[in-house]
Design a protein around this motif. Structure first.
Motif, PDB file in Angstrom:
ATOM      1  N   LYS A 427       1.237  -1.171  -0.337  1.00 21.02           N
ATOM      2  CA  LYS A 427       0.360  -0.369   0.056  1.00 21.02           C
ATOM      3  C   LYS A 427       0.800   1.302  -0.027  1.00 21.02           C
ATOM      4  O   LYS A 427       0.326   2.127  -0.501  1.00 21.02           O
ATOM      5  CB  LYS A 427      -0.906   0.029   1.294  1.00 21.02           C
ATOM      6  N   ILE A 428       2.122   1.576   0.879  1.00 22.37           N
ATOM      7  CA  ILE A 428       3.200   2.395   1.120  1.00 22.37           C
ATOM      8  C   ILE A 428       3.646   2.400  -0.303  1.00 22.37           C
ATOM      9  O   ILE A 428       4.167   3.734  -1.026  1.00 22.37           O
ATOM     10  CB  ILE A 428       3.941   2.191   2.338  1.00 22.37           C
ATOM     11  N   ILE A 429       3.999   1.458  -1.210  1.00 18.40           N
ATOM     12  CA  ILE A 429       4.668   1.980  -2.375  1.00 18.40           C
ATOM     13  C   ILE A 429       4.189   2.379  -3.199  1.00 18.40           C
ATOM     14  O   ILE A 429       4.408   2.813  -4.100  1.00 18.40           O
ATOM     15  CB  ILE A 429       5.713   0.392  -2.599  1.00 18.40           C
ATOM     16  N   ARG A 430       2.747   1.535  -3.484  1.00 19.40           N
ATOM     17  CA  ARG A 430       1.608   2.253  -4.811  1.00 19.40           C
ATOM     18  C   ARG A 430       1.487   3.167  -4.550  1.00 19.40           C
ATOM     19  O   ARG A 430       1.094   3.598  -5.771  1.00 19.40           O
ATOM     20  CB  ARG A 430       0.334   1.163  -3.897  1.00 19.40           C
ATOM     21  N   ASN A 431       1.628   3.526  -3.759  1.00 14.25           N
ATOM     22  CA  ASN A 431       1.029   5.355  -3.241  1.00 14.25           C
ATOM     23  C   ASN A 431       2.274   6.358  -3.716  1.00 14.25           C
ATOM     24  O   ASN A 431       1.338   7.993  -3.897  1.00 14.25           O
ATOM     25  CB  ASN A 431       0.526   6.109  -2.536  1.00 14.25           C
ATOM     26  N   TYR A 432       3.353   5.886  -4.081  1.00 15.48           N
ATOM     27  CA  TYR A 432       4.439   6.423  -3.839  1.00 15.48           C
ATOM     28  C   TYR A 432       4.313   7.336  -5.666  1.00 15.48           C
ATOM     29  O   TYR A 432       3.509   6.795  -6.948  1.00 15.48           O
ATOM     30  CB  TYR A 432       5.489   5.786  -4.274  1.00 15.48           C
ATOM     31  N   SER A 433       3.968   8.262  -6.325  1.00 17.03           N
ATOM     32  CA  SER A 433       4.560   9.430  -6.676  1.00 17.03           C
ATOM     33  C   SER A 433       5.146   8.395  -8.070  1.00 17.03           C
ATOM     34  O   SER A 433       5.993   8.616  -8.043  1.00 17.03           O
ATOM     35  CB  SER A 433       4.742  10.517  -7.116  1.00 17.03           C
ATOM     36  N   GLY A 434       4.365   8.388  -9.589  1.00 15.33           N
ATOM     37  CA  GLY A 434       5.599   7.584 -10.548  1.00 15.33           C
ATOM     38  C   GLY A 434       4.760   5.994 -10.682  1.00 15.33           C
ATOM     39  O   GLY A 434       4.380   5.865 -11.410  1.00 15.33           O
ATOM     40  N   ILE A 435       4.595   5.860  -9.703  1.00 16.51           N
ATOM     41  CA  ILE A 435       4.081   4.258  -8.966  1.00 16.51           C
ATOM     42  C   ILE A 435       2.987   3.677  -9.479  1.00 16.51           C
ATOM     43  O   ILE A 435       1.908   3.388  -9.845  1.00 16.51           O
ATOM     44  CB  ILE A 435       4.921   3.306  -7.739  1.00 16.51           C
ATOM     45  N   HIS A 436       2.545   5.165  -8.537  1.00 21.93           N
ATOM     46  CA  HIS A 436       0.649   4.611  -8.460  1.00 21.93           C
ATOM     47  C   HIS A 436       0.639   5.108  -9.675  1.00 21.93           C
ATOM     48  O   HIS A 436      -1.154   4.286 -10.192  1.00 21.93           O
ATOM     49  CB  HIS A 436       0.071   6.479  -7.659  1.00 21.93           C
ATOM     50  N   GLU A 437       0.630   6.707 -10.696  1.00 23.01           N
ATOM     51  CA  GLU A 437      -0.185   6.482 -12.064  1.00 23.01           C
ATOM     52  C   GLU A 437       0.888   5.086 -13.472  1.00 23.01           C
ATOM     53  O   GLU A 437      -0.259   4.391 -13.942  1.00 23.01           O
ATOM     54  CB  GLU A 437       0.845   7.572 -12.712  1.00 23.01           C
ATOM     55  N   GLN A 438       1.149   4.352 -13.423  1.00 23.24           N
ATOM     56  CA  GLN A 438       1.931   3.362 -13.907  1.00 23.24           C
ATOM     57  C   GLN A 438       0.409   1.777 -13.411  1.00 23.24           C
ATOM     58  O   GLN A 438       0.688   1.312 -14.265  1.00 23.24           O
ATOM     59  CB  GLN A 438       3.107   3.020 -13.844  1.00 23.24           C
ATOM     60  N   MET A 439       0.278   1.996 -12.108  1.00 22.11           N
ATOM     61  CA  MET A 439      -0.343   1.150 -11.516  1.00 22.11           C
ATOM     62  C   MET A 439      -1.943   1.216 -12.108  1.00 22.11           C
ATOM     63  O   MET A 439      -2.530   0.238 -12.441  1.00 22.11           O
ATOM     64  CB  MET A 439      -0.670   1.259 -10.273  1.00 22.11           C
ATOM     65  N   LEU A 440      -2.362   2.543 -11.822  1.00 19.22           N
ATOM     66  CA  LEU A 440      -3.291   2.807 -12.498  1.00 19.22           C
ATOM     67  C   LEU A 440      -4.141   2.467 -14.000  1.00 19.22           C
ATOM     68  O   LEU A 440      -5.147   1.643 -15.032  1.00 19.22           O
ATOM     69  CB  LEU A 440      -3.507   3.996 -12.567  1.00 19.22           C
ATOM     70  N   ALA A 441      -2.268   2.688 -14.959  1.00 20.76           N
ATOM     71  CA  ALA A 441      -2.335   2.301 -16.471  1.00 20.76           C
ATOM     72  C   ALA A 441      -2.648   0.659 -16.114  1.00 20.76           C
ATOM     73  O   ALA A 441      -3.485   0.139 -17.418  1.00 20.76           O
ATOM     74  CB  ALA A 441      -1.524   2.974 -16.948  1.00 20.76           C
ATOM     75  N   ILE A 442      -2.040  -0.016 -15.690  1.00 23.87           N
ATOM     76  CA  ILE A 442      -2.076  -0.621 -15.239  1.00 23.87           C
ATOM     77  C   ILE A 442      -3.580  -1.913 -14.862  1.00 23.87           C
ATOM     78  O   ILE A 442      -4.146  -2.629 -16.465  1.00 23.87           O
ATOM     79  CB  ILE A 442      -0.924  -1.949 -14.595  1.00 23.87           C
ATOM     80  N   GLU A 443      -4.165  -1.687 -14.379  1.00 31.51           N
ATOM     81  CA  GLU A 443      -5.905  -1.875 -14.588  1.00 31.51           C
ATOM     82  C   GLU A 443      -6.743  -0.956 -15.365  1.00 31.51           C
ATOM     83  O   GLU A 443      -7.116  -2.247 -15.900  1.00 31.51           O
ATOM     84  CB  GLU A 443      -5.923  -1.008 -13.181  1.00 31.51           C
ATOM     85  N   GLU A 444      -5.971   0.125 -16.033  1.00 34.92           N
ATOM     86  CA  GLU A 444      -6.744   0.372 -16.420  1.00 34.92           C
ATOM     87  C   GLU A 444      -6.753  -0.611 -18.479  1.00 34.92           C
ATOM     88  O   GLU A 444      -7.652  -1.002 -18.939  1.00 34.92           O
ATOM     89  CB  GLU A 444      -6.830   1.961 -17.487  1.00 34.92           C
ATOM     90  N   GLY A 445      -5.666  -1.145 -18.882  1.00 38.42           N
ATOM     91  CA  GLY A 445      -5.348  -1.642 -20.183  1.00 38.42           C
ATOM     92  C   GLY A 445      -6.396  -2.997 -19.418  1.00 38.42           C
ATOM     93  O   GLY A 445      -7.129  -3.038 -20.332  1.00 38.42           O
ATOM     94  N   GLN A 446      -5.930  -3.836 -18.315  1.00 46.55           N
ATOM     95  CA  GLN A 446      -6.713  -4.904 -18.038  1.00 46.55           C
ATOM     96  C   GLN A 446      -8.407  -4.920 -18.346  1.00 46.55           C
ATOM     97  O   GLN A 446      -8.777  -5.932 -18.581  1.00 46.55           O
ATOM     98  CB  GLN A 446      -6.989  -5.869 -15.640  1.00 46.55           C
ATOM     99  N   LYS A 447      -9.019  -4.221 -17.893  1.00 44.88           N
ATOM    100  CA  LYS A 447     -10.754  -4.022 -17.558  1.00 44.88           C
ATOM    101  C   LYS A 447     -10.195  -3.729 -19.705  1.00 44.88           C
ATOM    102  O   LYS A 447     -11.815  -4.549 -19.762  1.00 44.88           O
ATOM    103  CB  LYS A 447     -11.186  -2.105 -17.472  1.00 44.88           C
ATOM    104  N   GLU A 448      -9.948  -3.073 -20.276  1.00 42.74           N
ATOM    105  CA  GLU A 448      -9.771  -2.786 -21.382  1.00 42.74           C
ATOM    106  C   GLU A 448      -9.482  -4.124 -22.104  1.00 42.74           C
ATOM    107  O   GLU A 448     -10.809  -4.653 -23.046  1.00 42.74           O
ATOM    108  CB  GLU A 448      -9.112  -1.568 -22.290  1.00 42.74           C
TER     109      GLU A 448
END
Length: 457
Positions: A427-448
């Motif tokens: 949770k801590i690492i995921r919220n770091y700037s840079g990591i957070h945006e990349q994780m959101l892109a992963i989730e959006e791609g998986q949904k697509e």
């Protein structure tokens, strides 16, 4: 089908070829369904509700247990992206002489991701059941024994959650559409088979709709399998954030405090990979040469180049870059602290994947870091004016040394991290700037990608 007294063979097909190469009807014994695909139906007499049936790869693939493992891993990753399940249906054949060896493993792996209450949502469906008068036949005692011996005797196997069908009436309708001849007696038998299967289908939907409690996947249940998936998705975002932070620190120290490089992750719309054998495009941004992702459509094999599959690395998002002229907000002490936390977390995550999840024998973070250093060295070999990249190599090699030291500390630590502690670290690492945006892109791609493998009927 065969026709006439001499049993002359006649091949009958129905429907279009799957544009995603998702179904393989040509190789006997291999799972027909290659990837999870969902079919959405409107419920009869209730236009406000829909039912999504997710067709998964089967088990018992003739390509062996390794392929079964890959199919199951894909299925669990698909489930990991859902919010809930109403039912989990296992399709079996009646009168089996033995259950497939992987079936038990399949159940164990399923509950390594889902919580124990998901066992209440298990349903058993028997196909080709007309020959056993629409009963499980000899498969029933085998299934009972397997559930009892696997300490899963709390999974219900009764009439209420067991359903028997036969798809021969569908095959009959397809053959009829292709003007295949049938006797009146055969027509009557297929009509009876159709009626029985329709009743069982209605009973199945009613049971799911009225008797089962929805199993919510996203309600905070923690499992080793779920943590494994989440950490696996985080590997590249962590490494790319480390590399880009080092770039910006180098710029800052070179008195370029008004220039920095920003990561711009983009979701993917189909499975892709980067080929490390094919030539990749290099761009110049803020005094750094950067290798861009040249993506190849990839699903078991590459559809762009003829390089071997092991030369390809599947990626979950595309990474682009831009130069920003905002004043740098870097505070070196804070940035170094953040990097050290990422090194230590990466070591703990790697140790978890190898020793707790047992999902890999290799250190995926170290492999990714070595590949980054190799990429930067290739840039320096190709571009003469690459002084900044040479500094970046020096910094990445220091990271490698730091990471190796952290791995030794984690391995020698007798106080093993609990699963809850791993989740807190994630949770801590995921919220770091840079990591957070990349994780959101992963989730959006998986949904697509899931949407593209969905048919609304």
């Amino acid at each position: 089908m065969t026709i006439g007294d001499n049993f002359e063979e006649r091949k009958i097909k129905f429907g279009e070829i799957d544009s995603f190469n998702n179904e393989n009807f040509n190789t006997l014994g291999q799972s027909v369904t290659q990837r999870c695909k969902s079919y959405v139906f409107a419920l009869k007499n209730d236009n406000r509700r829909q039912i999504r049936i997710i067709d998964t790869p089967g088990f018992g693939d003739t390509r062996g247990l390794d392929q079964d493992e890959r199919n199951m891993e894909h299925t669990l990753q698909y489930i990991n992206n859902l919010t809930h399940l109403n039912a989990i249906c296992f399709l079996l054949k009646p009168n089996a002489s033995r259950l497939n060896i992987f079936f038990r493993t399949c159940l164990i792996q399923l509950f390594s991701l889902l919580g124990p209450t998901a066992r209440n949502n298990i349903i058993f469906c028997f196909t080709n059941a007309r020959s056993t008068f629409y009963t499980p036949g000899n498969t029933a005692p085998l299934l009972k024994t397997m559930l009892a011996s696997s300490s899963m005797n709390d999974i219900s196997f009764k009439k209420e959650n067991t359903f028997c069908f036969d798809s021969e009436s569908f095959r009959y309708l397809v053959a009829l559409k292709n003007e295949f001849p049938f006797t009146n007696e055969e027509k009557h038998e297929y009509e009876m088979s159709w009626s029985t299967s329709v009743k069982e289908s209605n009973r199945l939907i009613d049971y799911i709709n009225k008797e089962l409690t929805v199993y919510h996947i996203d309600k905070g249940w923690q499992s080793i399998k779920h943590a494994q998936f989440e950490i696996s998705y985080m590997i590249r975002p962590i490494l790319e954030t480390i590399r880009n932070t080092l770039r910006n620190m180098i710029l800052f120290k070179m008195n370029s405090s008004y220039i920095s490089i920003e990561l711009c992750p983009k979701p993917i719309v189909h499975p892709i990979a980067v080929c490390f054998s094919c030539k990749r495009h290099i761009i110049y941004i803020s005094q750094f040469w950067i290798t861009l992702d040249v993506t190849h459509e990839f699903q078991n094999k590459c559809y762009i180049c003829s390089c071997p599959p092991n030369y390809h690395i599947p990626i979950d998002y595309i990474l682009e870059y831009k130069s920003t002229s905002n004043p740098s907000i870097y505070r070196l002490n804070e940035t170094n602290d953040m990097l050290n936390r990422m090194y230590f977390a990466s070591a703990e995550f790697s140790h978890f994947l190898i020793h707790d999840a047992c999902s890999t024998k290799d250190d995926q973070f170290m492999l990714g870091l070595i590949q980054m250093i190799r990429t930067e060295k290739n840039i320096c070999a190709e571009k003469q004016s690459s002084q900044m990249n040479r500094q970046l190599i020096t910094e990445l090699e220091k990271v490698q040394h730091e990471y190796e030291q952290r791995m030794r500390e984690v391995a020698s630590n007798q106080n093993r991290k609990t699963l809850a502690m791993i989740y807190e670290q994630m949770k801590i690492i995921r919220n770091y700037s840079g990591i957070h945006e990349q994780m959101l892109a992963i989730e959006e791609g998986q949904k697509e990608i899931m949407k593209q493998h969905e048919i609304i009927l």
